[in-house]
Design a protein around this motif. Structure first.
Motif, PDB file in Angstrom:
ATOM      1  N   VAL A   1      27.215 -21.007 -24.235  1.00 33.67           N
ATOM      2  CA  VAL A   1      27.467 -20.399 -25.446  1.00 33.67           C
ATOM      3  C   VAL A   1      26.122 -20.252 -26.008  1.00 33.67           C
ATOM      4  CG1 VAL A   1      27.857 -20.045 -28.051  1.00 33.67           C
ATOM      5  CG2 VAL A   1      29.615 -21.035 -26.228  1.00 33.67           C
ATOM      6  N   VAL A   2      25.138 -21.233 -26.076  1.00 34.13           N
ATOM      7  CA  VAL A   2      23.852 -21.159 -26.255  1.00 34.13           C
ATOM      8  C   VAL A   2      22.972 -20.323 -25.398  1.00 34.13           C
ATOM      9  CG1 VAL A   2      21.716 -22.678 -26.934  1.00 34.13           C
ATOM     10  CG2 VAL A   2      23.990 -23.427 -27.581  1.00 34.13           C
ATOM     11  N   VAL A   3      23.162 -20.416 -24.136  1.00 32.41           N
ATOM     12  CA  VAL A   3      22.244 -19.724 -23.373  1.00 32.41           C
ATOM     13  C   VAL A   3      22.506 -18.119 -23.501  1.00 32.41           C
ATOM     14  CG1 VAL A   3      22.423 -18.912 -20.665  1.00 32.41           C
ATOM     15  CG2 VAL A   3      22.478 -21.516 -21.265  1.00 32.41           C
ATOM     16  N   LEU A   4      23.890 -17.879 -23.648  1.00 34.30           N
ATOM     17  CA  LEU A   4      24.219 -16.374 -24.163  1.00 34.30           C
ATOM     18  C   LEU A   4      23.451 -15.868 -25.394  1.00 34.30           C
ATOM     19  CD1 LEU A   4      26.171 -14.145 -22.930  1.00 34.30           C
ATOM     20  CD2 LEU A   4      27.714 -14.869 -24.350  1.00 34.30           C
ATOM     21  N   ALA A   5      23.436 -16.767 -26.261  1.00 36.27           N
ATOM     22  CA  ALA A   5      22.687 -16.478 -27.602  1.00 36.27           C
ATOM     23  C   ALA A   5      21.297 -16.248 -27.228  1.00 36.27           C
ATOM     24  CB  ALA A   5      23.025 -17.509 -28.583  1.00 36.27           C
ATOM     25  N   LEU A   6      20.574 -17.210 -26.610  1.00 43.67           N
ATOM     26  CA  LEU A   6      19.363 -17.039 -26.295  1.00 43.67           C
ATOM     27  C   LEU A   6      18.934 -15.647 -25.575  1.00 43.67           C
ATOM     28  CD1 LEU A   6      18.351 -20.852 -25.582  1.00 43.67           C
ATOM     29  CD2 LEU A   6      17.695 -19.396 -27.422  1.00 43.67           C
ATOM     30  N   ALA A   7      19.677 -15.494 -24.718  1.00 40.61           N
ATOM     31  CA  ALA A   7      19.656 -14.170 -23.653  1.00 40.61           C
ATOM     32  C   ALA A   7      19.611 -12.947 -24.724  1.00 40.61           C
ATOM     33  CB  ALA A   7      20.674 -14.082 -22.641  1.00 40.61           C
ATOM     34  N   VAL A   8      20.642 -13.040 -25.391  1.00 41.66           N
ATOM     35  CA  VAL A   8      20.637 -11.730 -26.447  1.00 41.66           C
ATOM     36  C   VAL A   8      19.498 -11.837 -27.320  1.00 41.66           C
ATOM     37  CG1 VAL A   8      22.074 -10.800 -28.327  1.00 41.66           C
ATOM     38  CG2 VAL A   8      23.186 -11.736 -26.295  1.00 41.66           C
ATOM     39  N   LEU A   9      19.182 -12.781 -27.812  1.00 42.49           N
ATOM     40  CA  LEU A   9      17.941 -12.981 -28.936  1.00 42.49           C
ATOM     41  C   LEU A   9      16.765 -12.413 -28.153  1.00 42.49           C
ATOM     42  CD1 LEU A   9      16.543 -13.567 -31.604  1.00 42.49           C
ATOM     43  CD2 LEU A   9      16.371 -16.016 -30.795  1.00 42.49           C
ATOM     44  N   CYS A  10      16.477 -12.827 -26.875  1.00 38.85           N
ATOM     45  CA  CYS A  10      15.197 -12.547 -26.013  1.00 38.85           C
ATOM     46  C   CYS A  10      15.079 -10.845 -25.844  1.00 38.85           C
ATOM     47  CB  CYS A  10      15.144 -13.199 -24.794  1.00 38.85           C
ATOM     48  SG  CYS A  10      14.740 -14.823 -24.759  1.00 38.85           S
ATOM     49  N   MET A  11      16.388 -10.258 -25.581  1.00 40.49           N
ATOM     50  CA  MET A  11      16.471  -8.795 -25.547  1.00 40.49           C
ATOM     51  C   MET A  11      16.486  -8.092 -26.758  1.00 40.49           C
ATOM     52  SD  MET A  11      19.274  -8.389 -22.408  1.00 40.49           S
ATOM     53  CE  MET A  11      20.670  -9.448 -22.996  1.00 40.49           C
ATOM     54  N   VAL A  12      16.886  -8.499 -27.642  1.00 41.18           N
ATOM     55  CA  VAL A  12      16.571  -7.862 -28.941  1.00 41.18           C
ATOM     56  C   VAL A  12      15.197  -7.612 -29.438  1.00 41.18           C
ATOM     57  CG1 VAL A  12      17.283  -8.183 -31.493  1.00 41.18           C
ATOM     58  CG2 VAL A  12      19.167  -8.359 -29.974  1.00 41.18           C
ATOM     59  N   LEU A  13      14.703  -8.886 -29.204  1.00 38.85           N
ATOM     60  CA  LEU A  13      12.962  -8.891 -29.794  1.00 38.85           C
ATOM     61  C   LEU A  13      12.347  -8.224 -28.890  1.00 38.85           C
ATOM     62  CD1 LEU A  13      12.732 -12.918 -30.543  1.00 38.85           C
ATOM     63  CD2 LEU A  13      13.049 -10.842 -32.204  1.00 38.85           C
ATOM     64  N   ALA A  14      12.653  -8.170 -27.582  1.00 38.08           N
ATOM     65  CA  ALA A  14      11.883  -7.181 -26.736  1.00 38.08           C
ATOM     66  C   ALA A  14      11.936  -5.886 -26.763  1.00 38.08           C
ATOM     67  CB  ALA A  14      12.215  -7.535 -25.122  1.00 38.08           C
ATOM     68  N   TRP A  15      13.418  -5.337 -27.212  1.00 37.56           N
ATOM     69  CA  TRP A  15      13.709  -4.042 -27.495  1.00 37.56           C
ATOM     70  C   TRP A  15      12.772  -3.638 -28.924  1.00 37.56           C
ATOM     71  CZ3 TRP A  15      17.511  -0.740 -25.512  1.00 37.56           C
ATOM     72  CH2 TRP A  15      17.622   0.401 -26.325  1.00 37.56           C
ATOM     73  N   ARG A  16      12.734  -4.533 -29.939  1.00 39.28           N
ATOM     74  CA  ARG A  16      11.987  -4.055 -30.935  1.00 39.28           C
ATOM     75  C   ARG A  16      10.576  -4.068 -30.937  1.00 39.28           C
ATOM     76  NH1 ARG A  16      13.767  -7.732 -35.988  1.00 39.28           N
ATOM     77  NH2 ARG A  16      12.246  -6.535 -36.819  1.00 39.28           N
ATOM     78  N   ARG A  17      10.063  -4.997 -29.933  1.00 41.53           N
ATOM     79  CA  ARG A  17       8.603  -5.227 -29.573  1.00 41.53           C
ATOM     80  C   ARG A  17       8.074  -3.968 -28.879  1.00 41.53           C
ATOM     81  NH1 ARG A  17       8.770  -9.675 -26.976  1.00 41.53           N
ATOM     82  NH2 ARG A  17       8.571  -8.813 -24.964  1.00 41.53           N
ATOM     83  N   SER A  18       8.848  -3.624 -27.721  1.00 43.01           N
ATOM     84  CA  SER A  18       8.339  -2.463 -26.830  1.00 43.01           C
ATOM     85  C   SER A  18       9.036  -1.374 -26.803  1.00 43.01           C
ATOM     86  CB  SER A  18       8.494  -3.284 -25.473  1.00 43.01           C
ATOM     87  OG  SER A  18       8.116  -2.334 -24.293  1.00 43.01           O
ATOM     88  N   ASN A  19       8.090  -0.245 -26.591  1.00 40.03           N
ATOM     89  CA  ASN A  19       8.845   1.123 -26.457  1.00 40.03           C
ATOM     90  C   ASN A  19       8.857   1.438 -25.224  1.00 40.03           C
ATOM     91  OD1 ASN A  19       9.295   1.792 -29.355  1.00 40.03           O
ATOM     92  ND2 ASN A  19       6.834   2.056 -29.255  1.00 40.03           N
ATOM     93  N   ASP A  20       8.832   0.458 -23.987  1.00 38.10           N
ATOM     94  CA  ASP A  20       8.852   0.911 -22.688  1.00 38.10           C
ATOM     95  C   ASP A  20      10.008   1.026 -22.171  1.00 38.10           C
ATOM     96  OD1 ASP A  20       8.726   1.198 -20.061  1.00 38.10           O
ATOM     97  OD2 ASP A  20       8.208  -1.098 -19.580  1.00 38.10           O
ATOM     98  N   TRP A  21      10.539   2.537 -21.671  1.00 39.28           N
ATOM     99  CA  TRP A  21      11.817   2.881 -21.633  1.00 39.28           C
ATOM    100  C   TRP A  21      12.544   2.221 -20.259  1.00 39.28           C
ATOM    101  CZ3 TRP A  21      13.930   4.988 -16.961  1.00 39.28           C
ATOM    102  CH2 TRP A  21      12.956   5.994 -16.272  1.00 39.28           C
TER     103      TRP A  21
END
Length: 560
Positions: A307-327
């Motif tokens: 459950v923690v692994v899944l939450a960390l994966a989602v958090l990494c992707m959310v932050l990367a989405w907000r940080r980068s405009n690379d399509w």
């Protein structure tokens, strides 16, 4: 204690026999037609269970029930009656990864007939080999036949649906199933081969990591869907017993590390990056501990960590989405969404929150089938784009960025080596300077972009004319050079110059209607003193711009 509790239990009569008549019904769920009892010690054999009979605490089998065993043994009992000999009936435990299942019935001589299936036994030795434990029932009998089904299952609650099915619909169902799974694993194999091929060709870290991720996911799906035990590793008993539990956890570890490489969480928070590494390490350590000591508590702890692994994966992707405009990155993140959503169902089953069902059995497979092609396209195109940028950056030192021709530095080096070789061999060559005479007029009339298109068109037409051993280069804003390296006579050079002028006079869609390229070509026969490329270029450019030499026509001049 067991006998005392059995004696105290209220006697429950066995359920009525199931009348197996394919004309009336081809599938019977055990729920509502059978009974179960859990042996808390796991020590009773079939003789003891049959002897105690109704004195045990038998209860009706219901749908969507989870049986927590943890060292206990689950027993089912039911009876069937079949009067038509042309039909064959089977009982299926509709889930792969079951540790051990044994079906008992009494033979005509009073002895027990046993059929065994499950991970503890190679699939080719099952009574009806397939993805899931399946047993053949007795054919035509005058009296009902009583059956006892013994199930052992560690780590997670047993919740597989059990059904009795006629042989014909079972064969059709298995054929359809094999067709769909064949297509699924074919897709997975194609994605794997493409990712491995691109990893070898490009040697990019992200592509290599993706190939490893696809490999682990593929092995996990082979284990979870029972295809691995059926076809790939049927006699690897030890691996069969742990693969359905180890595979998903290792997939989660590899997937988390791959997401870390893809999203670079350290760019957002160094503590998030460390948390990802710590979660991966803890999960891997718990998997190893569960292999060494297979207890339900450890596996439940793995479920909590996942459950923690899944939450960390989602958090990494959310932050990367907000940080980068690379399509490319955003498309890869979107590709993960189906897998992350559908992974919640088998995870909930691991945590004993829901019973086994289609989404717990096939959720990860469906998610992977949706994810893999999207992820491959996003990573491949992103990698290709980055490689192209690096190639362009590397090429900028040797090529002109607008026209793609060689730049002055490359021409100088090449001219130096050609002069040296010509002096040693006593041969001659030619250098043509091509000037776009109407470049400024085009810029003044139609704008700078139109003038740049004229230069690009000039470069394109020079490429058509130069030979394999020749070199076309851009010297300055509107000046180009063509080095005719092969032994070249004066007449050859003049003929090539006239071809260049003729190419320029042709119409093109890149130019405004009615406009053509007005190219002036100056021809210099080399070698000449001094034998130095820079000196030669200064002389020929100066002479060309001064329009000196012997004119052969208005646009071709031979420099003296």
């Amino acid at each position: 204690m067991l006998l005392a509790s059995a004696a105290a239990a209220t006697a429950v009569p066995p359920p009525a026999p199931i009348e197996l008549q394919a004309e009336q019904r081809t599938v019977w769920p055990l729920a509502g037609h059978g009974q179960f009892w859990i042996d808390p010690t796991g020590q009773l054999d079939i003789d003891a269970v049959a002897r105690h009979g109704d004195a045990l605490d038998w209860r009706p089998v219901a749908t969507e029930v989870r049986y927590t065993l943890d060292g206990k043994v689950l027993w089912f009992r039911f009876s069937t009656h079949q009067t038509i000999t042309t039909e064959r009936w089977f009982i299926e435990l509709m889930d792969s990864g079951i540790d051990r299942a044994v079906l008992y019935q009494r033979g005509d001589d009073g002895r027990w007939l046993a059929q065994e299936a499950g991970d503890a036994r190679p699939v080719p030795q099952w009574p009806a080999p397939g993805r899931v434990p399946t047993f053949a029932l007795a054919t035509k009998t005058e009296l009902p036949v009583n059956y006892w089904l013994r199930v052992e299952h560690a780590r997670v609650p047993f919740s597989a649906p059990i059904r009795i099915i006629d042989g014909t619909p079972m064969a059709i169902s298995r054929d359809q199933e094999q067709f769909l799974l064949g297509g699924y694993f074919g897709l997975l194999a194609m994605v794997l081969m493409l990712s491995v091929a691109l990893s070898i060709v490009w040697r990019e870290r992200l592509m290599i990591a993706y190939a490893l991720y696809v490999t682990v996911v593929g092995i996990t799906q082979l284990a979870q869907l029972g295809i691995g035990a059926q076809y790939v590793w049927p006699y690897w008993d030890s691996w069969n017993r742990i693969s359905t539990f180890v595979g998903p956890s290792l997939s989660a570890v590899v997937g988390l590390l791959f997401i870390r490489l893809l999203t670079e969480p350290a760019r957002s928070s160094i503590w998030l990056d460390r948390a990802v590494l710590a979660a991966a390490f803890v999960t891997a350590a718990l998997v190893i501990a569960d292999i060494v000591v297979p207890v339900g508590t450890t596996y439940q702890l793995i479920g909590d960590v996942l459950v923690v692994v899944l939450a960390l994966a989602v958090l990494c992707m959310v932050l990367a989405w907000r940080r980068s405009n690379d399509w490319h990155l955003r498309l890869a993140i979107l590709g993960f969404v189906p897998l992350l959503v559908l992974a919640l169902f088998p995870l909930a089953r691991t945590l004993a929150l829901i019973s086994s069902g289609p989404l717990t059995r096939y959720g990860l497979a469906i998610g992977a089938a949706l994810e893999m092609p999207i992820l491959l396209y996003a990573i491949a195109t992103g990698t290709a784009s980055r490689r192209e940028s690096r190639v362009r950056a590397a090429a900028s030192a040797t090529t002109d960025p607008l026209t793609g021709l060689a730049n002055l530095r490359v021409l100088t080096l090449r001219l130096d080596s050609t002069l040296t070789r010509a002096e040693k061999q006593g041969s001659g060559f030619a250098l043509l300077v091509v000037h776009v005479a109407n470049w400024q007029d085009i810029a003044a009339t139609h704008g700078l972009q139109a003038a740049e298109r004229a230069l690009v068109l000039t470069a394109s037409r020079l490429r058509r004319i130069v030979g394999d051993v020749d070199l076309a280069a851009r010297l300055s804003e509107a000046d180009f050079a063509v080095l005719l390296e092969a032994p070249c006579t004066r007449n050859d050079a003049i003929a090539r110059a006239r071809r260049i002028v003729d190419e320029g006079s042709r119409d093109s869609a890149l130019l405004a209607k009615g406009d053509t390229l007005e190219l002036h070509v100056s021809v210099a026969m080399l070698p000449r003193k001094p034998l130095n490329a820079q000196a030669v270029l200064r002389w020929i450019l100066g002479a060309a711009r001064a329009a000196k030499g012997s004119p052969l026509d208005q646009r071709v001049r031979v420099l003296g």
